[in-house]
Enzyme design. Sequence first.
Site, short mmCIF file in Angstrom:
data_model
loop_
_atom_site.label_atom_id
_atom_site.label_comp_id
_atom_site.label_asym_id
_atom_site.label_seq_id
_atom_site.Cartn_x
_atom_site.Cartn_y
_atom_site.Cartn_z
N GLN A 11 0.84 -1.22 0.00
CA GLN A 11 0.00 0.00 0.00
C GLN A 11 0.87 1.25 0.00
OE1 GLN A 11 -3.88 0.00 2.27
NE2 GLN A 11 -2.62 -1.18 3.68
N VAL A 12 1.80 1.31 0.94
CA VAL A 12 2.64 2.51 1.07
C VAL A 12 3.70 2.52 -0.03
CG1 VAL A 12 4.24 3.74 2.60
CG2 VAL A 12 2.17 2.70 3.55
N ALA A 59 7.30 -5.02 4.75
CA ALA A 59 7.15 -5.55 6.11
C ALA A 59 6.28 -6.79 6.07
CB ALA A 59 6.49 -4.49 7.01
N ASP A 101 1.41 1.59 15.45
CA ASP A 101 0.73 1.80 16.74
C ASP A 101 0.73 0.52 17.59
OD1 ASP A 101 -0.83 0.90 14.51
OD2 ASP A 101 -2.65 1.05 15.70
N TYR A 124 3.49 -9.47 15.98
CA TYR A 124 3.71 -8.40 14.98
C TYR A 124 4.27 -7.15 15.66
CZ TYR A 124 2.47 -4.55 11.82
OH TYR A 124 2.49 -3.42 11.05
N LYS A 128 7.98 -5.48 15.15
CA LYS A 128 8.17 -4.10 14.65
C LYS A 128 8.97 -3.27 15.64
CE LYS A 128 6.70 -2.53 11.35
NZ LYS A 128 7.25 -2.45 9.97
#
Length: 296
Positions: A11-12, A59, A101, A124, A128
């Site tokens: 997406q990014v 990722a 987040d 996850y 991260k």
Amino acid sequence: MRILLTGKNGQVGFELQRALAPLGTVIAVERSECDLESETSLRNAIRGAEPDIIVNPAAYTAVDRAESEVARAHAINAVAPGIIGTEAARRGALVVHYSTDYVFDGAASGWYDEQDAPNPQGVYGESKLAGEKSLAASGARHLIFRTSWVFGVHGANFAKTMLRLAAERDELKIVADQIGAPTSAALIADVTAHAIRKIQSDRNGSPDGIYHLAAGGETSWHAYARHIIETARRAGLPIRVAADAILPIATAEYPTPACRPANSRLNTAKLQKTFGLILPHWQRGLDHVLQQITRG
Ligand SMILES: NC(=O)c1ccc[n+]([C@@H]2O[C@H](COP(=O)([O-])OP(=O)(O)OC[C@H]3O[C@@H](n4cnc5c(N)ncnc54)[C@H](OP(=O)(O)O)[C@@H]3O)[C@@H](O)[C@H]2O)c1
């Protein structure tokens, strides 16, 4: 300026191909050309590209699957950012990396600052957080943008899932006790390009480190789903579910393998002040994406 962009089809990553283009030569790679799970593949891709900047949106993002694929999530999210950092440090390159987040437990009542203590609740989030640390320890100049609830025209996300389910089902039950800010991939990409430009022109003015990057405002998954579905209905998309059949439920009624934070709100004041930016309300980005989806 040469920019190596990993995960170009995410997406990014997809939006970064567009946003980074005016900054220099973008070498955009996908998993087959640069596999973050393979140290050799990753080092070879970086050495071959000879980048001044490495932008790493690639990722392992399958939050629930990570609970049973711990080693893969760790290799891609925790180990690879450290390898990218050591290669960048050797070359004097800047690294731009993304986090989440989900490094927080969500128990706080307010907005999370960059200095608040992380306490991830799942594999996850742990992986991260470990990636943030391995990149920071590498000695490379780096920016880490922690973001939340990402959506975009390209790729899989909650907004697209809601549009599909709303066309198929008579009733939807959506979690209403998790709050955060849906953030468009385009906004993340545009802020990234702006930050890189600022850091290149003002080497002392924009310090390295972690920045929270999320759209303005807040919502629950339930209110977010209603906004998506009602906007699509007004735009004439085939929506089957009635507005009053989009029902709020508690997290406890929708068990998932991974725990998710109840409060995902990220305070973005540091990023806005450092880079001289305003982060628009989440509905702005969402409505723009929905327009693109509904107009085909
Ligand atoms: N999505 C969210 O809601 C969210 C929320 C907070 C933070 N973030 C963070 O934001 C960043 C961008 O997320 P996103 O939503 O753009 O993710 P995404 O759409 O899931 O894209 C991830 C990309 O990483 C690539 N990838 C996965 N494993 C790889 C490997 N071993 N080697 C090379 N590439 C690999 C994928 O390639 P394939 O196409 O081959 O699978 C895909 O292109 C990530 O750091 C993520 O942790 C995301």
